[in-house]
Design a protein around this motif. Structure first.
Motif, short mmCIF file in Angstrom:
data_model
loop_
_atom_site.label_atom_id
_atom_site.label_comp_id
_atom_site.label_asym_id
_atom_site.label_seq_id
_atom_site.Cartn_x
_atom_site.Cartn_y
_atom_site.Cartn_z
N VAL A 245 16.00 8.08 8.27
CA VAL A 245 14.68 8.63 8.60
C VAL A 245 14.73 9.38 9.93
O VAL A 245 15.13 8.85 10.96
CB VAL A 245 13.63 7.51 8.67
N GLU A 246 14.30 10.64 9.87
CA GLU A 246 14.22 11.45 11.08
C GLU A 246 12.89 11.22 11.78
O GLU A 246 12.81 11.15 13.00
CB GLU A 246 14.39 12.93 10.72
N ALA A 247 11.83 11.14 11.00
CA ALA A 247 10.49 10.83 11.54
C ALA A 247 9.78 9.93 10.54
O ALA A 247 9.65 10.28 9.37
CB ALA A 247 9.69 12.11 11.78
N GLY A 248 9.33 8.76 11.02
CA GLY A 248 8.71 7.78 10.13
C GLY A 248 7.20 7.82 10.20
O GLY A 248 6.61 8.66 10.89
N PRO A 249 6.54 6.91 9.49
CA PRO A 249 5.08 6.87 9.47
C PRO A 249 4.51 6.58 10.86
O PRO A 249 5.03 5.76 11.61
CB PRO A 249 4.76 5.72 8.51
N SER A 250 3.43 7.25 11.19
CA SER A 250 2.73 7.02 12.45
C SER A 250 1.79 5.82 12.27
O SER A 250 1.67 5.28 11.16
CB SER A 250 1.91 8.26 12.82
N PRO A 251 1.10 5.39 13.34
CA PRO A 251 0.11 4.33 13.16
C PRO A 251 -0.95 4.65 12.10
O PRO A 251 -1.53 3.74 11.52
CB PRO A 251 -0.52 4.22 14.56
N ARG A 252 -1.17 5.95 11.84
CA ARG A 252 -2.12 6.30 10.78
C ARG A 252 -1.64 5.78 9.42
O ARG A 252 -2.44 5.40 8.57
CB ARG A 252 -2.31 7.82 10.71
N GLY A 253 -0.33 5.74 9.22
CA GLY A 253 0.22 5.19 7.98
C GLY A 253 -0.07 3.71 7.86
O GLY A 253 -0.41 3.22 6.78
N ALA A 254 0.08 2.98 8.97
CA ALA A 254 -0.23 1.55 8.96
C ALA A 254 -1.71 1.31 8.71
O ALA A 254 -2.10 0.40 7.97
CB ALA A 254 0.19 0.92 10.29
N LEU A 255 -2.56 2.15 9.30
CA LEU A 255 -4.00 2.02 9.09
C LEU A 255 -4.37 2.31 7.63
O LEU A 255 -5.25 1.67 7.06
CB LEU A 255 -4.75 2.98 10.02
N ALA A 256 -3.69 3.28 7.02
CA ALA A 256 -3.94 3.59 5.61
C ALA A 256 -3.62 2.39 4.74
O ALA A 256 -4.39 2.03 3.83
CB ALA A 256 -3.09 4.79 5.18
N LEU A 257 -2.51 1.74 5.03
CA LEU A 257 -2.09 0.57 4.26
C LEU A 257 -3.07 -0.59 4.48
O LEU A 257 -3.40 -1.33 3.54
CB LEU A 257 -0.67 0.18 4.67
N LEU A 258 -3.55 -0.73 5.70
CA LEU A 258 -4.55 -1.77 6.01
C LEU A 258 -5.82 -1.55 5.19
O LEU A 258 -6.33 -2.46 4.53
CB LEU A 258 -4.87 -1.73 7.50
N LYS A 259 -6.34 -0.32 5.22
CA LYS A 259 -7.63 -0.04 4.57
C LYS A 259 -7.55 -0.21 3.06
O LYS A 259 -8.43 -0.84 2.44
CB LYS A 259 -8.09 1.37 4.94
N VAL A 260 -6.51 0.33 2.45
CA VAL A 260 -6.44 0.27 0.99
C VAL A 260 -6.13 -1.15 0.52
O VAL A 260 -6.55 -1.55 -0.58
CB VAL A 260 -5.41 1.30 0.47
N SER A 261 -5.46 -1.94 1.34
CA SER A 261 -5.21 -3.35 1.00
C SER A 261 -6.51 -4.14 0.98
O SER A 261 -6.73 -4.99 0.12
CB SER A 261 -4.23 -3.97 2.00
N LYS A 262 -7.39 -3.85 1.94
CA LYS A 262 -8.70 -4.52 1.97
C LYS A 262 -9.53 -4.14 0.74
O LYS A 262 -10.19 -4.98 0.13
CB LYS A 262 -9.44 -4.14 3.25
N ALA A 263 -9.47 -2.86 0.35
CA ALA A 263 -10.20 -2.42 -0.83
C ALA A 263 -9.67 -3.12 -2.08
O ALA A 263 -10.44 -3.55 -2.95
CB ALA A 263 -10.09 -0.91 -0.98
N ASN A 264 -8.35 -3.25 -2.17
CA ASN A 264 -7.76 -3.89 -3.34
C ASN A 264 -8.15 -5.37 -3.42
O ASN A 264 -8.36 -5.90 -4.51
CB ASN A 264 -6.23 -3.75 -3.29
N ALA A 265 -8.25 -6.01 -2.26
CA ALA A 265 -8.68 -7.42 -2.25
C ALA A 265 -10.07 -7.56 -2.86
O ALA A 265 -10.30 -8.41 -3.72
CB ALA A 265 -8.67 -7.95 -0.81
N MET A 266 -11.00 -6.71 -2.44
CA MET A 266 -12.36 -6.79 -2.99
C MET A 266 -12.37 -6.49 -4.48
O MET A 266 -13.09 -7.13 -5.26
CB MET A 266 -13.29 -5.82 -2.27
N MET A 267 -11.57 -5.52 -4.91
CA MET A 267 -11.52 -5.17 -6.33
C MET A 267 -11.00 -6.32 -7.18
O MET A 267 -11.24 -6.37 -8.39
CB MET A 267 -10.63 -3.93 -6.53
N ASN A 268 -10.30 -7.26 -6.53
CA ASN A 268 -9.79 -8.43 -7.24
C ASN A 268 -10.65 -9.67 -6.97
O ASN A 268 -10.21 -10.80 -7.23
CB ASN A 268 -8.34 -8.68 -6.84
#
Length: 324
Positions: A245-268
């Protein structure tokens, strides 16, 4: 309403959309999860796989306004966000709003427009506002962009810059129908509809107000344990450390994973996140945020491979439930 009640509503949305977009319920559920956090989605796949139909069906099922923009080389930023027109009879400028003033915007074949036009979406995708000739206007919530691009056709296209790719919460591939039955199901559905676009006949599952309530529940009521936060951060950091990897995910990538994980929890039907919520979206949320070293890209290494390897190296947390 609680998580279980909202989960039932989500199942209804998935069921209604799946009657129109046939054969890939997983894509339908992931699209809904992204929508619940106002996440922009990039579909990268061959033409004719129902991406436009999926976007229209979602807007209809959620009771939201939907608009589509066909991106072409001669498209101007004002064609998307709008402009001010001088009215001689009134002696003043009149604001003509563009199609971006909606809830669900389909940016079809986004890579066919030049960078100047692509950039017209950036402010809206990140800040949910647009600036027209110095005046800044907030967009009505919810707002998210569903964009498409063809990954095999490069003539007359303008590849999305990394900064714009990073604005997409998820990048997904729709894929061809998985089985003969799915393929036949699409043909039978077309016969039963009696027309190419059945979305006008769809009944909304909810209205905009209910959808906003669901978004607020995901934001404020779904708990995520510190150990799961460390799990997300650990995966992102492990991706960055990969020698390929030359350039990896920024903190925005971690925030994206956080948000969509919370949405998936509610959907379940849960009000707390488990590691499986994270795993389900980790590739869709992180793979497009990776810039590979030239030699590895030339060898055919993909962002997906890098993320999968990182997930295997990070221990799965055992604690994640809300403490009583």
């Amino acid at each position: 309403m609680n998580a279980e009640s909202y989960a039932t509503l989500c199942d209804e949305v998935v069921s209604v959309v799946s009657k129109v977009y046939i054969g890939n319920e997983e894509v339908v559920r992931k699209t809904l999860a992204a929508a619940l956090v106002n996440g922009n989605i990039l579909f990268e796949d061959h033409p004719g796989l129902g991406k436009t139909l999926l976007a229209k069906a979602f807007g209809r099922a959620l009771g939201l306004e939907y608009r589509r923009v066909q991106f072409t080389p001669d498209l101007l930023p004002s064609d998307i966000i709008g402009t001010k027109v001088w009215r001689q009879n009134l002696g003043t400028f009149e604001l003509i709003k563009g199609p971006i003033f909606t809830h669900v915007l389909l940016a079809d074949e986004i890579n066919r427009a030049p960078p100047k036009t692509q950039s017209a979406l950036l402010e809206a995708m990140e800040e949910r506002q647009v600036t027209i000739e110095g005046d800044t206007m907030k967009l009505e919530m919810p707002f998210f962009v569903i964009a498409t691009q063809n990954p095999i056709e490069y003539e007359g296209t303008y590849p999305l810059p990394e900064a714009q790719l990073d604005r997409f919460l998820l990048r997904m591939s729709v894929g061809y129908p998985k089985s003969l039955d799915d393929e036949v199901g699409i043909l039978k559905a077309r016969i039963s509809w009696g027309k190419d676009d059945p979305t006008a006949d769809m009944e909304p599952v909810m209205d905009r107000g209910t959808f906003l309530e669901m978004q607020a529940f995901v934001e404020h009521e779904v708990f995520i344990h510190d150990e799961v936060l460390k799990y997300i951060a650990g995966i992102v950091r492990e991706v960055r450390k990969d020698e390929r990897v030359e350039a990896g995910p920024s903190p925005r990538g971690a925030l994206a994973l956080l948000k969509v994980s919370k949405a998936n929890a509610m959907m379940n039907g849960r009000d707390f996140v488990v590691p499986d919520d994270v795993k389900r979206y980790v590739i869709d949320a992180l793979a497009h945020r990776i810039v590979l070293g030239a030699e590895y890209a030339f060898e055919g290494v993909s962002g997906r491979e890098v993320v999968e390897a990182a997930v295997k190296r990070v221990p799965v947390p055992k604690e994640f439930e809300r403490e009583e």
